[in-house]
Design an enzyme around this catalytic site. Structure first.
Site, mmCIF file in Angstrom:
data_model
loop_
_atom_site.group_PDB
_atom_site.id
_atom_site.type_symbol
_atom_site.label_atom_id
_atom_site.label_comp_id
_atom_site.label_asym_id
_atom_site.label_seq_id
_atom_site.Cartn_x
_atom_site.Cartn_y
_atom_site.Cartn_z
ATOM 1 N N GLY A 7 0.775 -1.240 0.000
ATOM 2 C CA GLY A 7 0.000 0.000 0.000
ATOM 3 C C GLY A 7 0.800 1.281 0.000
ATOM 4 C CG ASP A 14 -1.596 1.729 3.142
ATOM 5 O OD1 ASP A 14 -1.376 1.446 4.341
ATOM 6 O OD2 ASP A 14 -2.084 0.910 2.343
ATOM 7 C CG ASP A 30 -8.101 0.307 10.104
ATOM 8 O OD1 ASP A 30 -8.929 1.089 10.586
ATOM 9 O OD2 ASP A 30 -8.415 -0.823 9.704
ATOM 10 C CE LYS A 57 -10.176 3.406 7.220
ATOM 11 N NZ LYS A 57 -10.605 2.015 6.939
ATOM 12 C CG PHE A 97 -12.564 -0.255 2.776
ATOM 13 C CD1 PHE A 97 -11.947 -0.950 3.811
ATOM 14 C CD2 PHE A 97 -12.113 -0.448 1.465
ATOM 15 C CE1 PHE A 97 -10.895 -1.818 3.554
ATOM 16 C CE2 PHE A 97 -11.057 -1.318 1.208
ATOM 17 C CZ PHE A 97 -10.461 -2.005 2.259
ATOM 18 C CB VAL A 98 -10.133 5.122 1.396
ATOM 19 C CG1 VAL A 98 -11.113 6.119 1.971
ATOM 20 C CG2 VAL A 98 -9.034 4.788 2.408
ATOM 21 C CG ASP A 126 -5.548 -3.821 -1.347
ATOM 22 O OD1 ASP A 126 -5.091 -3.297 -0.306
ATOM 23 O OD2 ASP A 126 -5.945 -5.000 -1.396
ATOM 24 N NE ARG A 182 -2.072 -3.346 -3.821
ATOM 25 C CZ ARG A 182 -2.223 -3.457 -2.498
ATOM 26 N NH1 ARG A 182 -2.230 -2.387 -1.747
ATOM 27 N NH2 ARG A 182 -2.354 -4.645 -1.942
#
Ligand code: IMP
Ligand code: MG
Length: 173
Positions: free
Chosen positions: A38, A94, A97, A125, A146-147, A153, A159
């Protein structure tokens, strides 16, 4: 798909992150360690904005299995990590979370003898964080959605999008 962060916003965010890193490190050499897969776009864009002596290494970590969107058990692979003993490391991912990936990697890299380990993430987040650590550098705080895109991805795809987009219900993709 709805765009959450445009190319321009991402570019400005990476400018800002690179300036902060550059300001903190001065002339210090750095080992920039990206978390596959990512972080690939972020790593490339950051590297273009940093001066001086920089080594690059990659590690991988996976906490997501198949179509699942809740974190499972964490797999760390450090075989592509260069020698970091006595060196200053900047760990780049990336997204922060739950934070479990970054927390585990920071510890693993310290245990390889690094002099210091700082962490940088493009996205965080905040409402999902489950660990005590805080990344040293955060590009953008985003809500609990969710991005995909700019390296991130869903099930291995998307991606390649140049911007960060929203997937409302990942199950439909
Ligand atoms: P953590 O260990 O819970 O912080 O998980 C971080 C990893 O989960 C990231 O490196 C991503 O691979 C993945 N992840 C978390 N949220 C998203 C998302 O919204 N889109 C894509 N991947 C995500
Ligand atoms: Mg990841």
């Amino acid at each position: 798909m709805q765009v959450l962060l445009s190319r321009e916003e991402l570019s400005e965010g990476v400018d800002r992150l690179a300036a902060l890193v550059q300001n903190d490190r001065g002339t210090q050499s750095l080992v920039l360690v990206g978390v596959l897969t990512g972080s690939i776009m972020l790593v490339a864009d950051l590297l273009r904005r940093l001066n001086g002596s920089i080594e690059v290494g990659m590690v991988s970590a996976s906490s997501y299995r198949g179509v699942e969107t809740t974190p499972g058990e964490l797999d760390l692979h450090l075989d592509l990590l260069p020698d970091v003993s006595q060196k200053h490391v900047l760990l780049v991912d990336d997204i922060f979370d739950t934070g479990r990936t970054m927390a585990a990697l920071v510890e693993a890299i310290y245990s390889r003898g690094a002099a210091s380990v700082k962490s940088l993430v493009l996205l965080r987040k905040k409402s999902r964080v489950e660990v005590v650590m805080n990344p040293d550098y955060v590009g953008f705080d985003i809500p609990n959605v969710f991005v995909v895109g700019y390296g991130l991805d869903h099930n291995g795809a998307w991606r390649n999008l140049p911007q960060i987009c929203l997937i409302d219900s990942p199950a439909n993709f």
